[in-house]
Design an enzyme around this catalytic site. Sequence first.
Site, PDB file in Angstrom:
ATOM      1  CB  THR A  81      -0.930   0.027   1.230  1.00 18.58           C
ATOM      2  OG1 THR A  81      -0.144   0.102   2.415  1.00 18.58           O
ATOM      3  CG2 THR A  81      -1.819  -1.211   1.274  1.00 18.58           C
ATOM      4  CG  ASP A  82      -1.063   4.806  -1.558  1.00 20.90           C
ATOM      5  OD1 ASP A  82      -1.748   4.638  -0.532  1.00 20.90           O
ATOM      6  OD2 ASP A  82      -1.558   5.186  -2.643  1.00 20.90           O
ATOM      7  CB  ALA A  83       1.380   7.710   2.354  1.00 21.71           C
TER       8      ALA A  83
END
Length: 139
Positions: free
Chosen positions: A13-15
């Site tokens: 996942t990203d931030a």
Amino acid sequence: MAEYPFRVRWGDTDAAGIVFYPNFYKWMDESTHEFLSAIGYPTSTLYAEQQVNVPLLEASCQFKSPLFFEDRVTVRSTVVELHQKVFKINHKFFKDEKLVAEGFEIRAWTSFKEKPKAYPIPCEVRGKMMQANPKAVKG
């Protein structure tokens, strides 16, 4: 059809906690190898015994709904086109039976004994690919 179930990991996942799009391509690659294993031709064995692999020629993916950390996902993979040396495999991503993404890969049956060169897909492999999807287009 082969199914490849997995759970989204934090590193996927990203931030914002949404799956970073290149991971879908990684999962399609993994699903192709799962498909080949399911029909009796694991790529590790193909390479070890015959120096054959299936390099990627083209890939595409359409995203319909985001995936998040810890989502349980199943990729369903099916060969939809089968040509002499090349095959197209579709991948559909499901979360709780909801289609969240779909894509495809085009791969070549390739010998690495010397310089990489595409070769005709053996009849027995073609038969198992077709058995997995009798509606596949033969070229």
